[in-house]
Design an enzyme around this catalytic site. Structure first.
Site, PDB file in Angstrom:
ATOM      1  CG  ASP A  20      35.441 -39.909 129.062  1.00 28.21           C
ATOM      2  OD1 ASP A  20      34.368 -40.267 129.574  1.00 28.21           O
ATOM      3  OD2 ASP A  20      36.288 -39.222 129.661  1.00 28.21           O
ATOM      4  CG  ASP A  22      32.280 -35.553 132.920  1.00 28.34           C
ATOM      5  OD1 ASP A  22      31.796 -34.798 132.069  1.00 28.34           O
ATOM      6  OD2 ASP A  22      31.635 -35.972 133.897  1.00 28.34           O
ATOM      7  CG  ASP A 227      39.934 -38.460 131.502  1.00 24.66           C
ATOM      8  OD1 ASP A 227      38.852 -38.978 131.175  1.00 24.66           O
ATOM      9  OD2 ASP A 227      40.142 -37.950 132.611  1.00 24.66           O
TER      10      ASP A 227
END
Length: 284
Positions: A20, A22, A227
């Site tokens: 991922d 961001d 996250d």
């Protein structure tokens, strides 16, 4: 610029890393990846593919991939489509279309179809939300912290629509149920809820694992880093899952119970620490 190798029967990579962006490789607030730079160089030196799997658009990733000197396959808009450089694997790829030097495998829905449905539902059921299609560029900037150029790129979506939900939690559940009846899904990201097709980041990992296996003659181990909730399918599908701590929310809960790393540090520092540990164990 260093170029990722073409993968075939002689070039099974020691790992494939899927990440991922961001809040994971990129800092949630500043979008910096400075703490990760030494690890990025180490991955490149070891010919380990780094596959970006993000809610961002293809237009956004074109800029980011140039900055990272990354020429591996990549995944856009929360698993909606996979882009593979035309010469990356041996042979042609089935169930793909060719687009600007890439093979494109679409797993999601077209944005035009998504917008038609959710705007109709909003009127009929009086849901309160604001999507990217409703925003001026200045509003996208305000909600994302992006520069004007980057905000324009973020709005050039092909397969999804990010929403700022302004209604109740109960109404969100009602909205989710209604769009599910039309083959669409709702994903909760770090800033927005995303309306996408019947796809997720994990399905793309499975599809790419099969492409590597077919091309290299053996199945490589996948490490995935993320996250937030929209990374869960990808993390569950990986051989090793790295949950990067966030300053914005608690770590997501996974179905898998083994080969999970939860970082101590947040964002790109946590990303770098976890991959350093994995690379030390893999390449020693």
């Amino acid at each position: 610029m260093n170029v990722d190798p073409r993968f075939n029967q002689q070039t099974l990579p020691p790992l494939v890393v899927m990440t991922d962006l961001d809040g994971t490789l990129l800092d949630h607030h500043t979008y910096s990846y400075t703490p990760a730079i030494p690890v990025l160089a180490r991955l490149k030196a070891a010919d380990i593919p780094l596959i970006l799997n993000t809610s961002k658009t293809a237009a956004e990733l074109e800029i980011i991939r140039k900055e990272l000197e990354n020429s591996a396959p990549y995944v856009v808009e929360n698993g909606s489509a996979v882009f593979i450089p035309a010469d990356y694997f041996d042979g042609e790829l089935e169930n793909t279309a060719q687009k600007s030097g890439y093979y494109m495998h679409v797993l999601g829905a077209l944005r035009s179809e998504i917008l038609e449905l959710i705007h109709k539902i909003r009127i009929d059921k009086k849901f309160l939300f604001t999507g990217f299609a409703d925003m001026e560029v200045s509003e996208v900037i305000a909600h994302t912290g992006l520069s004007e150029t980057d905000a324009i790129l973020a709005a050039t979506r092909e397969f999804s629509e990010p929403l700022i939900w302004q209604d109740s939690a109960r109404q969100l559940l009602n909205f989710e149920a209604l769009i599910a009846n039309h083959g669409l899904r709702l994903l909760k990201g770090g800033r927005f809820v995303h309306v996408i097709g019947a796809c997720d980041k994990g399905k793309c990992l499975h599809w790419l694992r099969e492409r590597f296996t077919n091309s290299c003659g053996a199945q490589p181990a996948f490490v995935a880093l993320g996250d937030s909730q929209n990374d869960v399918a990808m993390l569950n599908a990986a051989d090793t899952a790295v949950i990067v701590r966030s300053s914005q929310h608690e770590p997501p809960v996974l179905e898998k119970r083994s080969s999970i790393i939860i970082t101590e540090e947040i964002g790109p520092q946590g990303w770098a620490d976890a991959l350093t540990q994995i690379l030390d164990e893999t390449l020693s």
